[in-house]
Design a protein around this motif. Structure first.
Motif, PDB file in Angstrom:
ATOM      1  N   PRO A  40       0.808  -1.219   0.000  1.00 38.99           N
ATOM      2  CA  PRO A  40       0.000   0.000   0.000  1.00 38.99           C
ATOM      3  C   PRO A  40       0.848   1.278   0.000  1.00 38.99           C
ATOM      4  N   SER A  41       2.134   1.159   0.306  1.00 37.17           N
ATOM      5  CA  SER A  41       2.996   2.348   0.300  1.00 37.17           C
ATOM      6  C   SER A  41       3.476   2.695  -1.111  1.00 37.17           C
ATOM      7  N   ASN A  42       3.255   1.814  -2.080  1.00 35.10           N
ATOM      8  CA  ASN A  42       3.593   2.109  -3.480  1.00 35.10           C
ATOM      9  C   ASN A  42       2.583   3.084  -4.056  1.00 35.10           C
ATOM     10  N   PRO A  43       2.943   3.741  -5.163  1.00 39.27           N
ATOM     11  CA  PRO A  43       1.932   4.542  -5.863  1.00 39.27           C
ATOM     12  C   PRO A  43       0.750   3.654  -6.250  1.00 39.27           C
ATOM     13  N   ALA A  44      -0.450   4.188  -6.158  1.00 38.49           N
ATOM     14  CA  ALA A  44      -1.670   3.407  -6.396  1.00 38.49           C
ATOM     15  C   ALA A  44      -1.658   2.734  -7.761  1.00 38.49           C
ATOM     16  N   GLN A  45      -1.149   3.407  -8.792  1.00 35.99           N
ATOM     17  CA  GLN A  45      -1.138   2.844 -10.136  1.00 35.99           C
ATOM     18  C   GLN A  45      -0.228   1.610 -10.207  1.00 35.99           C
ATOM     19  N   VAL A  46       0.899   1.645  -9.516  1.00 35.87           N
ATOM     20  CA  VAL A  46       1.823   0.508  -9.504  1.00 35.87           C
ATOM     21  C   VAL A  46       1.187  -0.677  -8.787  1.00 35.87           C
ATOM     22  N   THR A  47       0.600  -0.403  -7.630  1.00 32.92           N
ATOM     23  CA  THR A  47      -0.041  -1.469  -6.866  1.00 32.92           C
ATOM     24  C   THR A  47      -1.178  -2.098  -7.662  1.00 32.92           C
ATOM     25  N   SER A  48      -2.039  -1.269  -8.237  1.00 30.72           N
ATOM     26  CA  SER A  48      -3.182  -1.767  -8.999  1.00 30.72           C
ATOM     27  C   SER A  48      -2.726  -2.594 -10.200  1.00 30.72           C
ATOM     28  N   SER A  49      -1.737  -2.103 -10.921  1.00 34.02           N
ATOM     29  CA  SER A  49      -1.228  -2.829 -12.080  1.00 34.02           C
ATOM     30  C   SER A  49      -0.625  -4.174 -11.659  1.00 34.02           C
ATOM     31  N   SER A  50       0.116  -4.169 -10.571  1.00 34.06           N
ATOM     32  CA  SER A  50       0.726  -5.400 -10.078  1.00 34.06           C
ATOM     33  C   SER A  50      -0.345  -6.398  -9.634  1.00 34.06           C
ATOM     34  N   GLN A  51      -1.396  -5.894  -8.967  1.00 36.00           N
ATOM     35  CA  GLN A  51      -2.482  -6.779  -8.535  1.00 36.00           C
ATOM     36  C   GLN A  51      -3.145  -7.453  -9.736  1.00 36.00           C
ATOM     37  N   LYS A  52      -3.382  -6.684 -10.796  1.00 39.48           N
ATOM     38  CA  LYS A  52      -4.014  -7.249 -11.998  1.00 39.48           C
ATOM     39  C   LYS A  52      -3.129  -8.322 -12.616  1.00 39.48           C
ATOM     40  N   THR A  53      -1.844  -8.028 -12.723  1.00 41.87           N
ATOM     41  CA  THR A  53      -0.918  -8.979 -13.333  1.00 41.87           C
ATOM     42  C   THR A  53      -0.793 -10.246 -12.495  1.00 41.87           C
ATOM     43  N   ILE A  54      -0.767 -10.095 -11.187  1.00 40.77           N
ATOM     44  CA  ILE A  54      -0.663 -11.254 -10.290  1.00 40.77           C
ATOM     45  C   ILE A  54      -1.858 -12.182 -10.483  1.00 40.77           C
ATOM     46  N   LYS A  55      -3.036 -11.619 -10.675  1.00 38.92           N
ATOM     47  CA  LYS A  55      -4.216 -12.451 -10.905  1.00 38.92           C
ATOM     48  C   LYS A  55      -4.178 -13.061 -12.307  1.00 38.92           C
ATOM     49  N   THR A  56      -3.843 -12.256 -13.298  1.00 45.65           N
ATOM     50  CA  THR A  56      -3.848 -12.710 -14.685  1.00 45.65           C
ATOM     51  C   THR A  56      -2.873 -13.855 -14.937  1.00 45.65           C
ATOM     52  N   CYS A  57      -1.697 -13.786 -14.324  1.00 45.82           N
ATOM     53  CA  CYS A  57      -0.684 -14.819 -14.599  1.00 45.82           C
ATOM     54  C   CYS A  57      -0.874 -16.061 -13.737  1.00 45.82           C
ATOM     55  N   GLY A  58      -1.901 -16.080 -12.869  1.00 46.49           N
ATOM     56  CA  GLY A  58      -2.196 -17.269 -12.080  1.00 46.49           C
ATOM     57  C   GLY A  58      -1.518 -17.321 -10.724  1.00 46.49           C
ATOM     58  N   MET A  59      -0.791 -16.262 -10.377  1.00 42.79           N
ATOM     59  CA  MET A  59      -0.090 -16.276  -9.101  1.00 42.79           C
ATOM     60  C   MET A  59      -1.050 -16.199  -7.919  1.00 42.79           C
TER      61      MET A  59
END
Length: 165
Positions: A40-59
């Motif tokens: 949560p200390s990251n910029p919101a855009q970085v966190t949101s993008s990372s969350q999407k990728t983590i779900k998309t790649c199956g992690m």
């Protein structure tokens, strides 16, 4: 590091979460690396993008599989719960996915219910119980559907015309 390059790094991390997994004695665990990307200390855009990728790649699915596996050491389980918490925090899509995860029990129960049951079990390590509480908090964060469902389960059942006090 820009948002685009985060995605490629996340996809390279995904194989580390396939069971069976051994804990690393030195250095950061894979869970801590992922938590850094979705902090949560990251910029919101970085966190949101990372969350999407983590779900998309199956992690996210792999992390949930670790959560529901039997025999996972408490320290690994605690790290995994904290990681799932930050991956779902404020992400409706990830919260919806997590809500659909079922524990391999008979009858099957939602993973969040199983985690909450372990949280109130005094035999569980305190730090594990705290991680479950944090995960529950992250599940409810900006999750109006989850909040509404929780309230519905807590409200007393009444028949028409009767009030419970």
């Amino acid at each position: 590091m820009d948002v685009v390059s985060h995605g490629s790094y996340i996809q390279r991390l995904a194989p580390m979460f396939v069971l069976p997994q051994e804990s690393e004695a030195d250095g950061w665990s894979p869970q801590k690396v992922v938590r850094t990307l979705v902090s949560p200390s990251n910029p919101a855009q970085v966190t949101s993008s990372s969350q999407k990728t983590i779900k998309t790649c199956g992690m996210l699915e792999a992390l949930c599989n670790i959560l529901m596996a039997s025999g996972v050491p408490a320290d690994i389980l605690t790290e995994t719960i904290n990681t799932v918490a930050e991956v779902i925090r404020g992400s409706q899509s990830n919260q919806d996915y997590f809500a659909s995860v079922m524990a391999p029990s008979n009858p099957p129960r939602p993973a969040i219910v199983v985690l909450l049951m372990s949280m109130v079990n005094e035999k569980q390590p305190f730090v594990l119980r705290c991680s479950v509480l944090y995960c529950f908090q992250c599940f409810l964060f900006k999750n109006e559907i989850g909040q509404s469902q929780l309230v519905q389960t807590l409200l007393p059942s009444t028949t028409e015309g009767e009030f419970c006090i």
